[in-house]
Design an enzyme around this catalytic site. Structure first.
Site, PDB file in Angstrom:
ATOM      1  N   GLY A 189       0.824  -1.216   0.000  1.00  0.00           N
ATOM      2  CA  GLY A 189       0.000   0.000   0.000  1.00  0.00           C
ATOM      3  C   GLY A 189       0.849   1.253   0.000  1.00  0.00           C
ATOM      4  N   SER A 222       1.435   3.290  -2.624  1.00  0.00           N
ATOM      5  CA  SER A 222       1.190   4.214  -3.739  1.00  0.00           C
ATOM      6  C   SER A 222       0.826   5.610  -3.239  1.00  0.00           C
ATOM      7  CB  SER A 222       0.088   3.666  -4.653  1.00  0.00           C
ATOM      8  OG  SER A 222      -1.104   3.458  -3.923  1.00  0.00           O
ATOM      9  N   ARG A 223       0.463   5.722  -1.954  1.00  0.00           N
ATOM     10  CA  ARG A 223       0.118   7.041  -1.383  1.00  0.00           C
ATOM     11  C   ARG A 223       0.126   6.950   0.143  1.00  0.00           C
ATOM     12  NH1 ARG A 223      -5.708   5.887  -1.184  1.00  0.00           N
ATOM     13  NH2 ARG A 223      -6.029   4.235  -2.693  1.00  0.00           N
ATOM     14  N   VAL A 278      -3.254  -7.070  -2.589  1.00  0.00           N
ATOM     15  CA  VAL A 278      -2.810  -7.794  -1.393  1.00  0.00           C
ATOM     16  C   VAL A 278      -3.794  -8.862  -0.923  1.00  0.00           C
ATOM     17  CG1 VAL A 278      -1.312  -5.929  -0.557  1.00  0.00           C
ATOM     18  CG2 VAL A 278      -3.708  -6.020   0.195  1.00  0.00           C
ATOM     19  N   TYR A 315     -13.746  -2.505  10.191  1.00  0.00           N
ATOM     20  CA  TYR A 315     -12.391  -1.954  10.264  1.00  0.00           C
ATOM     21  C   TYR A 315     -11.762  -2.241  11.640  1.00  0.00           C
ATOM     22  CZ  TYR A 315      -8.654   1.562   9.839  1.00  0.00           C
ATOM     23  OH  TYR A 315      -7.439   2.210   9.793  1.00  0.00           O
ATOM     24  N   LYS A 350      -8.426  -4.465  12.479  1.00  0.00           N
ATOM     25  CA  LYS A 350      -7.248  -3.879  13.123  1.00  0.00           C
ATOM     26  C   LYS A 350      -6.963  -4.546  14.473  1.00  0.00           C
ATOM     27  CE  LYS A 350      -6.111  -1.090   9.840  1.00  0.00           C
ATOM     28  NZ  LYS A 350      -4.842  -1.306   9.118  1.00  0.00           N
ATOM     29  N   ILE A 362      -4.430  10.363  10.982  1.00  0.00           N
ATOM     30  CA  ILE A 362      -3.347  10.823  10.118  1.00  0.00           C
ATOM     31  C   ILE A 362      -3.945  11.414   8.839  1.00  0.00           C
ATOM     32  CG2 ILE A 362      -1.190  10.128   8.972  1.00  0.00           C
ATOM     33  CD1 ILE A 362      -1.225   9.615  12.060  1.00  0.00           C
TER      34      ILE A 362
HETATM   35  P1  NAP Z   1      -4.682   5.489   1.934  1.00  0.00           P
HETATM   36  O1  NAP Z   1      -4.088   6.832   1.695  1.00  0.00           O
HETATM   37  O2  NAP Z   1      -6.095   5.230   1.557  1.00  0.00           O
HETATM   38  O3  NAP Z   1      -3.728   4.401   1.243  1.00  0.00           O
HETATM   39  C1  NAP Z   1      -4.066   3.039   1.279  1.00  0.00           C
HETATM   40  C2  NAP Z   1      -3.020   2.269   0.501  1.00  0.00           C
HETATM   41  O4  NAP Z   1      -3.389   0.881   0.514  1.00  0.00           O
HETATM   42  C3  NAP Z   1      -2.947   2.698  -0.946  1.00  0.00           C
HETATM   43  O5  NAP Z   1      -1.607   2.678  -1.381  1.00  0.00           O
HETATM   44  C4  NAP Z   1      -3.769   1.636  -1.654  1.00  0.00           C
HETATM   45  O6  NAP Z   1      -3.332   1.511  -3.002  1.00  0.00           O
HETATM   46  C5  NAP Z   1      -3.421   0.409  -0.822  1.00  0.00           C
HETATM   47  N1  NAP Z   1      -4.389  -0.668  -0.976  1.00  0.00           N
HETATM   48  C6  NAP Z   1      -5.709  -0.674  -0.613  1.00  0.00           C
HETATM   49  N2  NAP Z   1      -6.283  -1.829  -0.977  1.00  0.00           N
HETATM   50  C7  NAP Z   1      -5.305  -2.582  -1.569  1.00  0.00           C
HETATM   51  C8  NAP Z   1      -5.278  -3.851  -2.175  1.00  0.00           C
HETATM   52  N3  NAP Z   1      -6.366  -4.647  -2.233  1.00  0.00           N
HETATM   53  N4  NAP Z   1      -4.114  -4.292  -2.706  1.00  0.00           N
HETATM   54  C9  NAP Z   1      -3.004  -3.520  -2.659  1.00  0.00           C
HETATM   55  N5  NAP Z   1      -2.962  -2.307  -2.107  1.00  0.00           N
HETATM   56  C10 NAP Z   1      -4.112  -1.835  -1.567  1.00  0.00           C
HETATM   57  O7  NAP Z   1      -4.583   5.092   3.473  1.00  0.00           O
HETATM   58  P2  NAP Z   1      -3.543   5.498   4.633  1.00  0.00           P
HETATM   59  O8  NAP Z   1      -4.228   6.477   5.493  1.00  0.00           O
HETATM   60  O9  NAP Z   1      -2.210   5.786   4.065  1.00  0.00           O
HETATM   61  O10 NAP Z   1      -3.532   4.120   5.429  1.00  0.00           O
HETATM   62  C11 NAP Z   1      -2.444   3.221   5.430  1.00  0.00           C
HETATM   63  C12 NAP Z   1      -2.631   2.230   6.568  1.00  0.00           C
HETATM   64  O11 NAP Z   1      -2.680   2.958   7.814  1.00  0.00           O
HETATM   65  C13 NAP Z   1      -3.940   1.459   6.492  1.00  0.00           C
HETATM   66  O12 NAP Z   1      -3.728   0.128   6.940  1.00  0.00           O
HETATM   67  C14 NAP Z   1      -4.850   2.188   7.464  1.00  0.00           C
HETATM   68  O13 NAP Z   1      -5.855   1.361   7.973  1.00  0.00           O
HETATM   69  C15 NAP Z   1      -3.849   2.594   8.528  1.00  0.00           C
HETATM   70  N6  NAP Z   1      -4.297   3.704   9.362  1.00  0.00           N
HETATM   71  C16 NAP Z   1      -4.550   4.937   8.828  1.00  0.00           C
HETATM   72  C17 NAP Z   1      -4.970   5.960   9.646  1.00  0.00           C
HETATM   73  C18 NAP Z   1      -5.258   7.343   9.146  1.00  0.00           C
HETATM   74  O14 NAP Z   1      -5.739   8.178   9.940  1.00  0.00           O
HETATM   75  N7  NAP Z   1      -4.991   7.666   7.893  1.00  0.00           N
HETATM   76  C19 NAP Z   1      -5.170   5.732  11.022  1.00  0.00           C
HETATM   77  C20 NAP Z   1      -4.918   4.466  11.525  1.00  0.00           C
HETATM   78  C21 NAP Z   1      -4.464   3.460  10.692  1.00  0.00           C
HETATM   79  P3  NAP Z   1      -4.277   1.131  -4.263  1.00  0.00           P
HETATM   80  O15 NAP Z   1      -5.608   1.760  -4.021  1.00  0.00           O
HETATM   81  O16 NAP Z   1      -3.517   1.664  -5.401  1.00  0.00           O
HETATM   82  O17 NAP Z   1      -4.315  -0.369  -4.273  1.00  0.00           O
END
Ligand code: NAP
Length: 267
Positions: free
Chosen positions: A33, A35-36, A84, A175, A179, A208
């Site tokens: 994950g 890509s961003r 994934v 979710y 987690k 975040i």
């Molecule tokens: P995001 O900006 O939405 O990025 C999610 C990443 O996961 C993207 O690169 C997406 O790429 C990839 N992804 C999703 N489904 C996928 C699949 N089936 N196969 C491969 N790649 C996949 O989210 P983020 O905020 O950076 O979150 C990253 C992690 O941190 C997650 O596990 C999230 O639950 C956790 N988290 C985030 C926060 C927050 O506040 N942002 C808080 C707690 C935990 P593609 O769409 O290109 O596949």
């Protein structure tokens, strides 16, 4: 006294990390994950620290952009498109990493998604896709990555969980369950692999700023900020810094832990 910068300070100003600070030199890391958002920040931080990073996600275009940004700085990055949730894609990602680099040192299970709804309205398919993307994927990657790590008698696995997996949240049962599952998986894997010197930890981010949290209204953001003792939302780099520590030699006596990086949301 002229205000001169030391050699290492001036290298940092130029954007170059001095060799002595490349704590992941000669290490190979898969980040899912990437890509961003948080995954991208972890890949950038690890590459800066000298690692050869392998990044995966489904969006090929974004992935190549991240890879081009990293390699343009003279750092190592291999972009592999992968879903994934697919056992085949996961196996291929690990195989191509080993074919390219010959070893694998660090795995970061970061890919994740949300599909929020109240339990009474949540469809079973919303449950399945979130559990599969956030939890089963981590099991698949750990299972594939553990083999080369066991052979090498060394490895680091970092799983990204969430404060929601610790405290729950109305409207996020799928979710939160995924987690919380990551925490159980982390602790069990830490116990299973400790004798092989494979350390397994989790990071629980708070709120975040990424695409995942983009749709939240400004009113909700204000309410959330009030719940955060440090009085600000987190940045992807806050998580990347914790991941770098856990991947480094400095964390060599830490396993089976969940590190909250949440501005004090959970104290
Ligand atoms: P995001 O900006 O939405 O990025 C999610 C990443 O996961 C993207 O690169 C997406 O790429 C990839 N992804 C999703 N489904 C996928 C699949 N089936 N196969 C491969 N790649 C996949 O989210 P983020 O905020 O950076 O979150 C990253 C992690 O941190 C997650 O596990 C999230 O639950 C956790 N988290 C985030 C926060 C927050 O506040 N942002 C808080 C707690 C935990 P593609 O769409 O290109 O596949």
């Amino acid at each position: 006294m002229p205000n001169e910068l030391s050699e290492s300070e001036s290298q940092k100003v130029m954007g170059n990390i001095p060799d002595s600070e490349k704590v992941l030199k000669n290490k190979v890391a898969i980040i899912t994950g990437a890509s961003r958002g948080i995954g991208k920040a972890i890949a950038q931080r690890f590459a800066e620290a000298g690692a050869s990073v392998v990044i995966c996600a489904r969006n090929d275009g974004l992935l190549k952009k991240v890879s081009a940004e990293i390699t343009s700085k003279g750092q190592q990055c291999l972009a592999l498109r992968a879903d994934v949730t697919s056992e085949n894609d996961v196996a291929e990602t690990v195989k191509k990493t080993l074919d390219t680099h010959g070893h694998l040192d660090i795995l970061v299970n970061n890919a994740g998604m949300v599909r929020d709804n109240l339990i009474a309205r949540m469809k079973p398919e919303d449950w399945d896709i979130v559990l599969s993307t956030n939890l089963k994927s981590a099991f698949l990657f750990i299972s594939a990555a553990a083999k080369p790590m066991i052979r090498k008698r060394s490895g680091r696995i970092i799983n990204i969980t969430s404060v929601i997996g610790i405290r729950g949240n109305a409207g996020q049962a799928n979710y939160a369950a995924s987690k919380a599952g990551i925490i159980g998986l982390t602790k069990s894997a830490a116990r299973e692999f400790a004798s092989r010197n494979i350390l397994v930890n989790a990071i629980a981010p708070g709120f975040i700023v990424t695409d995942m949290t983009d749709q939240i209204s400004s009113e909700q953001r204000e309410l959330i900020t009030k719940e955060i003792p440090l009085n600000r939302l987190g940045q992807p780099e806050d998580i990347a810094n914790a991941a770098l520590f856990l991947a480094s030699e400095r964390a060599s006596y830490i396993t089976g832990q969940v590190i909250n990086v949440d501005g004090g949301m959970i104290i």
